[in-house]
Design a protein around this motif. Structure first.
Motif, short mmCIF file in Angstrom:
data_model
loop_
_atom_site.label_atom_id
_atom_site.label_comp_id
_atom_site.label_asym_id
_atom_site.label_seq_id
_atom_site.Cartn_x
_atom_site.Cartn_y
_atom_site.Cartn_z
N UNK A 38 14.65 -8.13 -21.52
CA UNK A 38 15.93 -8.74 -21.91
C UNK A 38 17.09 -7.85 -21.47
N UNK A 39 18.24 -8.50 -21.25
CA UNK A 39 19.43 -7.80 -20.78
C UNK A 39 20.54 -7.94 -21.82
N UNK A 40 21.20 -6.83 -22.13
CA UNK A 40 22.27 -6.80 -23.11
C UNK A 40 23.52 -6.24 -22.46
N UNK A 41 24.69 -6.75 -22.88
CA UNK A 41 25.94 -6.32 -22.26
C UNK A 41 27.04 -6.21 -23.29
N UNK A 42 28.04 -5.37 -22.99
CA UNK A 42 29.18 -5.22 -23.89
C UNK A 42 30.34 -4.61 -23.12
N UNK A 43 31.55 -4.72 -23.71
CA UNK A 43 32.75 -4.19 -23.09
C UNK A 43 33.67 -5.29 -22.62
N UNK A 44 34.42 -5.04 -21.54
CA UNK A 44 35.36 -6.01 -21.00
C UNK A 44 34.63 -7.22 -20.45
N UNK A 45 35.31 -8.39 -20.57
CA UNK A 45 34.68 -9.63 -20.13
C UNK A 45 35.72 -10.57 -19.53
N UNK A 46 36.71 -10.01 -18.84
CA UNK A 46 37.83 -10.79 -18.34
C UNK A 46 37.41 -11.95 -17.46
N UNK A 47 36.42 -11.76 -16.63
CA UNK A 47 36.01 -12.84 -15.72
C UNK A 47 34.56 -13.26 -15.97
N UNK A 48 34.08 -13.06 -17.19
CA UNK A 48 32.75 -13.53 -17.55
C UNK A 48 31.62 -12.63 -17.12
N UNK A 144 33.79 -13.56 -8.45
CA UNK A 144 33.28 -13.91 -7.13
C UNK A 144 34.43 -14.09 -6.14
N UNK A 145 35.55 -13.42 -6.44
CA UNK A 145 36.73 -13.54 -5.59
C UNK A 145 36.43 -13.18 -4.15
N UNK A 146 35.59 -12.19 -3.95
CA UNK A 146 35.28 -11.70 -2.61
C UNK A 146 33.92 -12.19 -2.11
N UNK A 147 33.31 -13.13 -2.84
CA UNK A 147 32.02 -13.65 -2.42
C UNK A 147 30.86 -12.76 -2.76
N UNK A 148 31.04 -11.86 -3.73
CA UNK A 148 29.97 -10.92 -4.07
C UNK A 148 28.79 -11.56 -4.79
N UNK A 149 28.97 -12.80 -5.28
CA UNK A 149 27.86 -13.50 -5.93
C UNK A 149 27.28 -14.61 -5.07
N UNK A 150 27.89 -14.88 -3.95
CA UNK A 150 27.43 -16.01 -3.15
C UNK A 150 27.75 -15.77 -1.68
N UNK A 151 26.83 -16.15 -0.82
CA UNK A 151 27.05 -15.97 0.61
C UNK A 151 27.84 -17.13 1.21
N UNK A 152 27.56 -18.35 0.77
CA UNK A 152 28.10 -19.53 1.45
C UNK A 152 29.31 -20.15 0.77
N UNK A 153 29.50 -19.95 -0.53
CA UNK A 153 30.61 -20.59 -1.23
C UNK A 153 31.43 -19.55 -1.98
N UNK A 155 33.69 -19.29 -5.25
CA UNK A 155 34.23 -19.74 -6.53
C UNK A 155 34.72 -18.50 -7.24
N UNK A 156 35.91 -18.55 -7.83
CA UNK A 156 36.55 -17.34 -8.31
C UNK A 156 35.72 -16.57 -9.31
N UNK A 157 35.06 -17.26 -10.25
CA UNK A 157 34.27 -16.54 -11.25
C UNK A 157 33.22 -17.46 -11.85
N UNK A 158 32.15 -16.86 -12.34
CA UNK A 158 31.09 -17.56 -13.04
C UNK A 158 30.90 -16.88 -14.39
#
Length: 207
Positions: A38-48, A144-153, A155-158
């Motif tokens: 399992x993965x846990x996260x905390x802290x800033x969450x400005x863009x999800x 995903x402003x710079x496409x770091x989550x997707x090669x082909x599309x 979208x600003x953020x997920x």
């Protein structure tokens, strides 16, 4: 202290965050991968980037399980088949600043396909599961402003984890860069770099 929730998102108990096998941090947010996958996260969450959906728009004060984990216990659809997704085995985070954080979550390279055999009346006469290879085993969330989550599309953020398709095959390891560049090690030994290239993080000789 971590909050444990049921499938509806209701807090059912509090517990110490323990049995952690990897920590990833950048800027003002943190990811922790536990031994149970399992993965846990905390802290800033400005863009999800914490993977909590529309909850906690700006930040969290305690660790939460990411949404991709909340669905792991149930059946999901994978390429038209019923499948039970497996645990996360690697994590990485990156970003430019507070407004451009993102995370990668890598699953195991297999899943269990569930099959039911029915008679003419529709009654289940036999059911079994069998392991199959999982090719799209990388998830991403956040900026995903710079496409770091997707090669082909672009979208600003997920705010919920999405599949990051890698055409070259199964992903073996991931790393995130401070300049919004993601680095993907594929099982065949090749490396895929994607995202912002202002500081030559892509490694293709250009900016």
């Amino acid at each position: 202290i971590a909050q444990v929730r049921d499938d509806s998102g209701k807090v059912i108990r509090y517990e110490y965050l323990n049995n952690v096998r990897k920590i990833a941090a950048t800027g003002n947010f943190v990811y922790a991968l536990k031994n149970d996958g399992t993965v846990w996260s905390w802290g800033r969450n400005d863009c999800g980037q914490l993977g909590l959906g529309t909850e906690y728009t700006y930040y969290t004060r305690v660790p939460y399980a990411t949404q991709v984990i909340r669905g792991l216990q149930g059946s999901v659809s994978y390429r038209g088949e019923n499948a039970y997704m497996q645990e996360i085995v690697d994590i990485a985070v990156g970003g430019v600043d507070n407004d451009h954080g993102y995370a990668y979550m890598l699953q195991t390279t297999y899943y269990y396909h569930y099959t039911e055999i029915k008679d003419e009346e529709g009654n289940v006469t036999e059911a079994y599961t069998e392991p199959k290879m999982l090719t799209d085993n990388l998830f991403g969330v956040g900026d995903n402003t710079y496409g770091e989550l997707s090669i082909s599309t672009i979208t600003k953020q997920y705010r919920e984890p999405v599949s990051v398709h890698i055409a070259n095959g199964v992903v073996a390891a991931v790393a995130g860069g401070e300049s919004g560049t993601g680095h993907i090690l594929v099982g065949n030994g090749s490396v895929i770099n994607m995202g912002d290239n202002r500081y030559y993080g892509i490694g293709n000789g250009s900016s």
